[in-house]
Design an enzyme around this catalytic site. Sequence first.
Site, PDB file in Angstrom:
ATOM      1  N   SER A  44       0.799  -1.220   0.000  1.00 34.03           N
ATOM      2  CA  SER A  44       0.000   0.000   0.000  1.00 34.03           C
ATOM      3  C   SER A  44       0.832   1.270   0.000  1.00 34.03           C
ATOM      4  O   SER A  44       0.304   2.355  -0.189  1.00 34.03           O
ATOM      5  CB  SER A  44      -0.961   0.024   1.192  1.00 34.03           C
ATOM      6  OG  SER A  44      -0.301   0.403   2.363  1.00 34.03           O
ATOM      7  N   LYS A  81       1.418   3.897   7.393  1.00 25.15           N
ATOM      8  CA  LYS A  81       0.648   4.804   6.541  1.00 25.15           C
ATOM      9  C   LYS A  81       1.151   6.228   6.724  1.00 25.15           C
ATOM     10  O   LYS A  81       1.877   6.543   7.663  1.00 25.15           O
ATOM     11  CB  LYS A  81      -0.844   4.764   6.904  1.00 25.15           C
ATOM     12  CG  LYS A  81      -1.538   3.428   6.668  1.00 25.15           C
ATOM     13  CD  LYS A  81      -1.736   3.144   5.198  1.00 25.15           C
ATOM     14  CE  LYS A  81      -2.484   1.833   4.991  1.00 25.15           C
ATOM     15  NZ  LYS A  81      -1.689   0.672   5.360  1.00 25.15           N
TER      16      LYS A  81
END
Length: 212
Positions: free
Chosen positions: A131, A170
Amino acid sequence: MKQGLSTRQEAILDFMRKFIDEHDYPPSIRDIQLGCGISSTSVVDYNLKALEKAGLIRRDREVSRAIELLDPRRGRRPRTVPVPIIGTIAAGQPIPVPSPDNIDYDNVFDATEDLTKGKENVFALKVRGTSMIDALVNDGDIVILEQTSAADDGDMVAAWLKDENEATLKKFYREGDRVRLQPANTTMKPIYTSPDNVEIQGRVLATIGRRD
């Protein structure tokens, strides 16, 4: 030209300096090949061996971006900081972080200050998932983090999600009464949660690409 170095080896050294200044991490052999217009990676490897023999660089052949520039003026290696690899973190869907009881602090490598940004309280995690690929963090890479509970908007962090009892890698953003944990992959959606549910465990300082 430095004594004993070819024009190509000088060009490789110059490229490496500029690459590190721009990216804050060293180039891979493929980066050097493309950046210096060299015909093959084997030619790059030959010239890197010559630079290593001359005491101008140090290499870890198990890691694709572990090429360190040494200080030729003092003839010694730059100062390094021991960095423990304490486990794996997902750069996709969140997964549980390793238990502190299972951390192997014998699994340590030395990182130069250009990777640790001069920070002392650092650790590393192996990345699982894709991701963060648009931020040049790939599955199997190693991320070096500063241990901290604070982060600015846009920082890449290891975030602990308390309710889910999971952690994820993230980019961190505050948005009013919520937090957005943003992937760097257009095919994946961000995680939205309350600030009380997020505990910052570390801020990413550098990424080291791993060979397949």
